[in-house]
Design a protein around this motif. Structure first.
Motif, short mmCIF file in Angstrom:
data_model
loop_
_atom_site.label_atom_id
_atom_site.label_comp_id
_atom_site.label_asym_id
_atom_site.label_seq_id
_atom_site.Cartn_x
_atom_site.Cartn_y
_atom_site.Cartn_z
N ILE A 194 19.02 4.62 -41.75
CA ILE A 194 19.58 5.39 -40.64
C ILE A 194 19.71 6.85 -41.04
O ILE A 194 20.23 7.16 -42.12
CB ILE A 194 20.97 4.84 -40.23
N PRO A 195 19.25 7.79 -40.22
CA PRO A 195 19.40 9.21 -40.55
C PRO A 195 20.86 9.57 -40.77
O PRO A 195 21.76 9.02 -40.13
CB PRO A 195 18.84 9.92 -39.31
N ALA A 196 21.12 10.48 -41.70
CA ALA A 196 22.49 10.82 -42.08
C ALA A 196 23.33 11.24 -40.88
O ALA A 196 24.49 10.85 -40.75
CB ALA A 196 22.46 11.92 -43.13
N ALA A 197 22.74 12.05 -39.99
CA ALA A 197 23.49 12.53 -38.83
C ALA A 197 23.88 11.38 -37.90
O ALA A 197 24.95 11.39 -37.28
CB ALA A 197 22.68 13.58 -38.06
N VAL A 198 23.01 10.37 -37.81
CA VAL A 198 23.29 9.21 -36.96
C VAL A 198 24.26 8.26 -37.66
O VAL A 198 25.13 7.66 -37.02
CB VAL A 198 21.99 8.48 -36.60
N LEU A 238 13.79 8.33 -34.22
CA LEU A 238 15.12 8.40 -33.62
C LEU A 238 15.66 9.82 -33.65
O LEU A 238 16.25 10.30 -32.65
CB LEU A 238 16.08 7.46 -34.35
N THR A 239 15.46 10.52 -34.76
CA THR A 239 15.93 11.91 -34.86
C THR A 239 15.28 12.77 -33.78
O THR A 239 15.95 13.56 -33.09
CB THR A 239 15.63 12.47 -36.26
N ALA A 240 13.97 12.64 -33.63
CA ALA A 240 13.26 13.43 -32.62
C ALA A 240 13.66 13.01 -31.21
O ALA A 240 13.84 13.85 -30.31
CB ALA A 240 11.75 13.27 -32.81
#
Length: 264
Positions: A194-198, A238-240
């Motif tokens: 999972i991306p850090a921001a998410v 997901l980030t994009a």
């Protein structure tokens, strides 16, 4: 009376001049070897005494670094370093083994001699990527799937794992084929991608089956992640997608080449 013969005069000259040069060289060589051997013995004995018998190279202090949740006092107690023992004889592997056995929160431990009188304990603690809640307690699970601690308060930044396995269809097949532990490892793999921001906004990671894993974010948002496969590609997608559809509340990256989003 006749004088000494020529042979007698040669013998007397040889006796008066001492042993021949070859014998004198051998004698000097033997004495040198004896002196060197004595010096080596004395030096070795002195080194052994210095390392094991002298009061100058003994453990006098133990330092701890790298702790976060653990306290230095907890690490010192578990390490049980023999203060006062010769520094050279300290069993660093034994200290490491005791720390790993007594403090599962420790992921890596480096036990180093700090000459002339110290032992350093450099600790790296495990970081939870998932929490398993049961009876009001939270079991912390790290990125390797190790359940290393149970705490009364959920630490910040780690989502709770919810196994919502149905008893029919694909969920039953997943459970029968993989087992609960395997599904937990799949969830751990997803949590690591999972991306850090998410991740900061992820509240719950819900597992319905091997290929049906969902992230529940703050604000009522949901991410359909699918299986743990292609995690890096799903993270990028997901980030994009979240940037392109900032107002969306539903995101689907289970097939990263064909993502989707919706307002509700």
């Amino acid at each position: 009376m006749a004088g000494p013969t020529t042979a007698e005069r040669g013998q007397r000259q040889q006796e008066s001049s001492g042993p021949p040069p070859a014998r004198r060289w051998k004698n000097r060589r033997f004495r040198t070897i004896v002196i060197l051997a004595l010096a080596v013995v004395l030096l070795g004995s002195g080194s052994v005494w210095l390392l094991y018998g002298s009061p100058w190279l003994r453990v006098r202090h133990v330092s701890v670094s790298g702790t976060a949740v653990l306290t230095p006092e907890e690490v010192l107690e578990a390490a049980d370093v023999p203060v006062g023992a010769p520094l050279v004889s300290v069993d660093t592997d034994g200290i490491e083994a005791r720390l790993r056995r007594k403090l599962p929160r420790i992921d890596e431990i480096d036990v180093v001699r700090s000459w002339p009188r110290g032992i350093g304990l450099k600790v790296t603690e495990r970081t939870p990527v998932l929490l398993i809640e049961k009876d009001g307690k939270f079991t912390e699970v790290d990125k390797k799937g190790v359940r290393f601690a149970t705490v009364s308060r959920a630490p910040h930044g780690a989502p709770s794992l919810e196994l919502s396995l149905a008893r029919s269809g694909s969920a039953t097949a997943s459970l029968r084929r993989l087992g609960t532990d395997r599904l937990v490892r799949e969830a751990v793999a997803v949590a690591g991608d999972i991306p850090a921001a998410v991740r900061r906004d992820t509240r719950t990671l819900k597992v319905r089956s091997y290929d049906d894993i969902t992230l529940e974010l703050s604000g009522g948002r949901t991410v359909e992640w699918g299986s743990a496969e292609n995690g890096a590609a799903k993270a990028r997608t997901l980030t994009a997608l979240m940037k392109a559809a900032s107002g969306a509340r539903y995101f689907d990256v289970s097939v990263p080449t064909a993502p989707a989003s919706a307002a509700s």
